[in-house]
Motif scaffolding. Sequence first.
Motif, PDB file in Angstrom:
ATOM      1  N   ARG A  57       0.999  -1.217   0.107  1.00  0.00           N
ATOM      2  CA  ARG A  57      -0.083  -0.081  -0.004  1.00  0.00           C
ATOM      3  C   ARG A  57       0.684   1.231   0.083  1.00  0.00           C
ATOM      4  NH1 ARG A  57      -5.006  -1.744   3.877  1.00  0.00           N
ATOM      5  NH2 ARG A  57      -5.656  -3.357   2.796  1.00  0.00           N
ATOM      6  N   ALA A  58       2.053   1.129   0.640  1.00  0.00           N
ATOM      7  CA  ALA A  58       3.011   2.133   0.702  1.00  0.00           C
ATOM      8  C   ALA A  58       4.430   1.749   0.988  1.00  0.00           C
ATOM      9  CB  ALA A  58       2.647   3.030   1.757  1.00  0.00           C
ATOM     10  N   TYR A  59       5.210   2.757   0.847  1.00  0.00           N
ATOM     11  CA  TYR A  59       6.658   2.541   1.027  1.00  0.00           C
ATOM     12  C   TYR A  59       7.154   3.467   1.841  1.00  0.00           C
ATOM     13  CZ  TYR A  59       6.320  -0.255  -3.467  1.00  0.00           C
ATOM     14  OH  TYR A  59       5.795  -1.088  -4.266  1.00  0.00           O
ATOM     15  N   HIS A  60       8.004   3.213   2.949  1.00  0.00           N
ATOM     16  CA  HIS A  60       8.826   3.766   3.902  1.00  0.00           C
ATOM     17  C   HIS A  60      10.195   4.245   3.265  1.00  0.00           C
ATOM     18  CE1 HIS A  60      10.617   4.302   8.246  1.00  0.00           C
ATOM     19  NE2 HIS A  60      10.283   5.635   7.484  1.00  0.00           N
ATOM     20  N   GLU A  61      10.269   5.200   3.042  1.00  0.00           N
ATOM     21  CA  GLU A  61      11.786   5.491   2.633  1.00  0.00           C
ATOM     22  C   GLU A  61      12.586   6.716   3.466  1.00  0.00           C
ATOM     23  OE1 GLU A  61      11.102   6.345  -1.545  1.00  0.00           O
ATOM     24  OE2 GLU A  61      10.233   4.293  -2.240  1.00  0.00           O
ATOM     25  N   ILE A  62      13.826   6.575   3.435  1.00  0.00           N
ATOM     26  CA  ILE A  62      14.655   7.582   4.512  1.00  0.00           C
ATOM     27  C   ILE A  62      15.508   8.122   3.646  1.00  0.00           C
ATOM     28  CG2 ILE A  62      15.708   7.908   6.517  1.00  0.00           C
ATOM     29  CD1 ILE A  62      14.587   5.433   7.574  1.00  0.00           C
ATOM     30  N   ILE A  63      15.543   9.509   3.806  1.00  0.00           N
ATOM     31  CA  ILE A  63      16.719  10.358   3.082  1.00  0.00           C
ATOM     32  C   ILE A  63      17.701  10.649   4.271  1.00  0.00           C
ATOM     33  CG2 ILE A  63      17.368  12.123   1.637  1.00  0.00           C
ATOM     34  CD1 ILE A  63      14.652  12.156   0.526  1.00  0.00           C
ATOM     35  N   ASN A  92       3.117  11.651  -9.393  1.00  0.00           N
ATOM     36  CA  ASN A  92       1.688  11.293  -9.380  1.00  0.00           C
ATOM     37  C   ASN A  92       1.312  10.585  -8.230  1.00  0.00           C
ATOM     38  OD1 ASN A  92       1.535  12.726 -11.961  1.00  0.00           O
ATOM     39  ND2 ASN A  92       2.168  11.013 -13.033  1.00  0.00           N
ATOM     40  N   SER A  93       1.901  10.407  -7.103  1.00  0.00           N
ATOM     41  CA  SER A  93       1.652   9.517  -6.038  1.00  0.00           C
ATOM     42  C   SER A  93       1.363  10.444  -4.886  1.00  0.00           C
ATOM     43  CB  SER A  93       2.880   8.532  -5.803  1.00  0.00           C
ATOM     44  OG  SER A  93       2.832   7.494  -6.712  1.00  0.00           O
ATOM     45  N   LEU A  94       0.607   9.880  -3.868  1.00  0.00           N
ATOM     46  CA  LEU A  94       0.624  10.483  -2.586  1.00  0.00           C
ATOM     47  C   LEU A  94       1.769  10.186  -1.649  1.00  0.00           C
ATOM     48  CD1 LEU A  94      -2.924   9.374  -1.444  1.00  0.00           C
ATOM     49  CD2 LEU A  94      -2.476  11.667  -2.058  1.00  0.00           C
ATOM     50  N   MET A  95       2.056  11.368  -1.159  1.00  0.00           N
ATOM     51  CA  MET A  95       3.467  11.426  -0.137  1.00  0.00           C
ATOM     52  C   MET A  95       3.352  12.224   0.959  1.00  0.00           C
ATOM     53  SD  MET A  95       6.534  11.438  -2.746  1.00  0.00           S
ATOM     54  CE  MET A  95       6.457  10.531  -4.528  1.00  0.00           C
ATOM     55  N   VAL A  96       3.868  11.436   2.103  1.00  0.00           N
ATOM     56  CA  VAL A  96       3.840  12.370   3.032  1.00  0.00           C
ATOM     57  C   VAL A  96       5.626  12.407   3.679  1.00  0.00           C
ATOM     58  CG1 VAL A  96       3.225  12.649   5.698  1.00  0.00           C
ATOM     59  CG2 VAL A  96       1.708  11.969   3.958  1.00  0.00           C
ATOM     60  N   PHE A  97       5.959  13.564   4.003  1.00  0.00           N
ATOM     61  CA  PHE A  97       7.320  13.609   4.644  1.00  0.00           C
ATOM     62  C   PHE A  97       7.459  14.178   6.079  1.00  0.00           C
ATOM     63  CE2 PHE A  97       9.483  12.973   0.817  1.00  0.00           C
ATOM     64  CZ  PHE A  97       8.767  13.113  -0.402  1.00  0.00           C
ATOM     65  N   LEU A 117      -1.919   8.308  -8.003  1.00  0.00           N
ATOM     66  CA  LEU A 117      -3.486   8.804  -8.106  1.00  0.00           C
ATOM     67  C   LEU A 117      -4.572   8.108  -9.318  1.00  0.00           C
ATOM     68  CD1 LEU A 117      -2.551  12.499  -7.445  1.00  0.00           C
ATOM     69  CD2 LEU A 117      -3.582  10.838  -5.760  1.00  0.00           C
ATOM     70  N   GLY A 118      -4.034   7.722 -10.298  1.00  0.00           N
ATOM     71  CA  GLY A 118      -4.755   7.188 -11.599  1.00  0.00           C
ATOM     72  C   GLY A 118      -4.831   5.893 -11.383  1.00  0.00           C
ATOM     73  N   GLY A 119      -4.410   5.140 -10.393  1.00  0.00           N
ATOM     74  CA  GLY A 119      -4.770   3.721 -10.023  1.00  0.00           C
ATOM     75  C   GLY A 119      -3.394   2.916 -10.339  1.00  0.00           C
ATOM     76  N   LYS A 120      -2.346   3.159 -11.323  1.00  0.00           N
ATOM     77  CA  LYS A 120      -1.673   2.573 -11.542  1.00  0.00           C
ATOM     78  C   LYS A 120      -0.670   2.246 -10.536  1.00  0.00           C
ATOM     79  CE  LYS A 120       2.585   2.671 -14.658  1.00  0.00           C
ATOM     80  NZ  LYS A 120       3.323   3.338 -15.628  1.00  0.00           N
ATOM     81  N   VAL A 121      -0.039   0.997 -10.454  1.00  0.00           N
ATOM     82  CA  VAL A 121       0.946   0.605  -9.328  1.00  0.00           C
ATOM     83  C   VAL A 121       2.282   1.115  -9.665  1.00  0.00           C
ATOM     84  CG1 VAL A 121       2.186  -1.255  -8.059  1.00  0.00           C
ATOM     85  CG2 VAL A 121      -0.384  -1.412  -8.679  1.00  0.00           C
ATOM     86  N   LYS A 122       2.957   1.797  -8.571  1.00  0.00           N
ATOM     87  CA  LYS A 122       4.113   2.606  -8.757  1.00  0.00           C
ATOM     88  C   LYS A 122       5.428   1.733  -7.911  1.00  0.00           C
ATOM     89  CE  LYS A 122       7.036   5.706 -10.425  1.00  0.00           C
ATOM     90  NZ  LYS A 122       7.456   5.952 -11.699  1.00  0.00           N
ATOM     91  N   ARG A 123       6.168   0.892  -8.583  1.00  0.00           N
ATOM     92  CA  ARG A 123       7.236   0.202  -7.841  1.00  0.00           C
ATOM     93  C   ARG A 123       8.459   0.602  -8.555  1.00  0.00           C
ATOM     94  NH1 ARG A 123      10.068  -3.870  -9.104  1.00  0.00           N
ATOM     95  NH2 ARG A 123      11.171  -5.052  -7.432  1.00  0.00           N
ATOM     96  N   LEU A 124       9.596   0.631  -7.903  1.00  0.00           N
ATOM     97  CA  LEU A 124      10.914   0.934  -8.647  1.00  0.00           C
ATOM     98  C   LEU A 124      11.681  -0.351  -8.581  1.00  0.00           C
ATOM     99  CD1 LEU A 124      11.923   4.505  -7.123  1.00  0.00           C
ATOM    100  CD2 LEU A 124      10.836   3.967  -9.271  1.00  0.00           C
TER     101      LEU A 124
END
Length: 161
Positions: A57-63, A92-97, A117-124
């Motif tokens: 559902r979401a990814y947790h990433e750290i800078i 085009n994704s929801l993000m919170v920092f 936001l358009g429904g497409k899965v975004k995986r790197l």
Amino acid sequence: MLSRSIRGDRKYHKELIQFKGNTTLETAVLEARIDNMLTQFETNNEKRLIPHKNGNRAYHEIISFHANDSKNLSRDAMLDVARTYAKERSPNSLMVFSLHRNKTHLHIHAIVSAVELGGKVKRLSKNQFRELKQTMERYQEKHLQLEHSKVNHSKKKNHRF
């Protein structure tokens, strides 16, 4: 906290400023703000073009920044890093920092929706994520002149001090 495409978040930000100093009201506003964000991430996840029962559902990433660079980073510079990361990572994704200091170094936690936001899965892929890290490193070198916050891109795990 920086949020992208979160409806109604400015309302909570204004309330936080209004209730500054009143811990009880600040806590209530923060809890409502988090509930609002969670609802929007869940609602966005329901728009998957290809539903997946156990999909991310979401990814947790750290800078993270080296302690020797942290002392030279302003809050505005860190917000700029977060905005740049959002544009480069998934515009085009929801993000919170969330920006904060842990021990001696600054870092930014990012929660990135796995669904655009358009429904497409975004995986790197690993290669795409490596390219993103290199893009961010070039950005930091050019705009922030950071000397110590370098990413080790080799497959060997060694520590640089």
